[in-house]
Design an enzyme around this catalytic site. Sequence first.
Site, short mmCIF file in Angstrom:
data_model
loop_
_atom_site.label_atom_id
_atom_site.label_comp_id
_atom_site.label_asym_id
_atom_site.label_seq_id
_atom_site.Cartn_x
_atom_site.Cartn_y
_atom_site.Cartn_z
N ASP A 73 0.61 -7.66 1.42
CA ASP A 73 0.78 -6.25 1.52
C ASP A 73 2.33 -5.98 1.69
OD1 ASP A 73 0.53 -3.48 1.67
OD2 ASP A 73 -0.70 -3.47 3.57
N SER A 76 4.48 2.40 7.99
CA SER A 76 4.29 1.35 7.09
C SER A 76 5.55 0.81 6.39
CB SER A 76 3.23 1.72 5.96
OG SER A 76 1.94 1.66 6.45
N HIS A 96 0.72 -1.14 -0.07
CA HIS A 96 0.01 0.03 0.06
C HIS A 96 0.83 1.38 -0.04
CE1 HIS A 96 0.25 -0.10 4.50
NE2 HIS A 96 0.44 1.17 4.35
#
Length: 294
Positions: A133, A208, A103
């Site tokens: 992911d 992230s 993402h």
Amino acid sequence: MRKLVLPAAICLIATGFGPAWSQGKPPPLGVEPAPAPAAPSGKPPPLGAAPPQGPAVAAVPGGKPPPLPPGSGPFGVAPGGRRAVSSGTGFVVAPSRILTNHHVARECSEMRVRTSTGAELTARVGATDEQRDLALLTVQGGDPGPVLAFRSGPEVRRGEGVVTYGFPLAGLLSSGPTLTTGEVSALAGLRDNQSQYQISAPVQPGNSGGPLLDLGGNVMGVVVSKLNAQRIAQSTGDIPQNVNFAVKGNEAVDFLRRNGIQPRLAPTSGSALRGAAEVGEVAHPSTVFLRCMR
């Protein structure tokens, strides 16, 4: 393998940039609103008067030009009019190869990389795995840093100490990396997702794709998301605290091997445990700041 659908209770933690501030949200603290332009009077200036001047610019000591406004540097507008729309973290897993979240790299025309030495490089997305992911980037034009080792054993246990290293809330907090500590809370993620750990180490938007390290300084996971506390509070009346998630290290190793990368592996033994500051020193030269350009 059953495809994982992330529910609204999960908050993916890449940081968005400027456009979000223009959608009804106040500007960041310390930013004064721009004054409205003065209406023209319609009268010419008196004879002998100097022409109107723009706003005064304070001289910078040493004859240096004033700093560029936000967004005009190499991470602002790229050639071709691209802009940074979000940011995240990555870490070096092989020469010129960086691992991050899917993402973070999704729909980016280019990834911009800032290394621990301050070098500014570009990268392209080489492979992605939306279900896990994860994304693998290939760096162009320079060396992003030394390779981090993944933990090869022993099995991870609940209560083990962990360290996160990354770049949360870029533009609001420190421009440098941030280190947080916590423990492995559970050996599965939300709704018993066996590909993730639940951790108590605080993470924020921008973390992230950063490494989750054990106290041996080896990678045991990839930071991916946090529980959406606002949605949980709306449904339960209680605010969850320190409920965050990371993709397990063995899932990341399998992803890398499937894409032609043989990751470096190292065991973690009780006699080799370090303090959090020492773990941060291991992670620092190998952890990079990423911006998604569109």
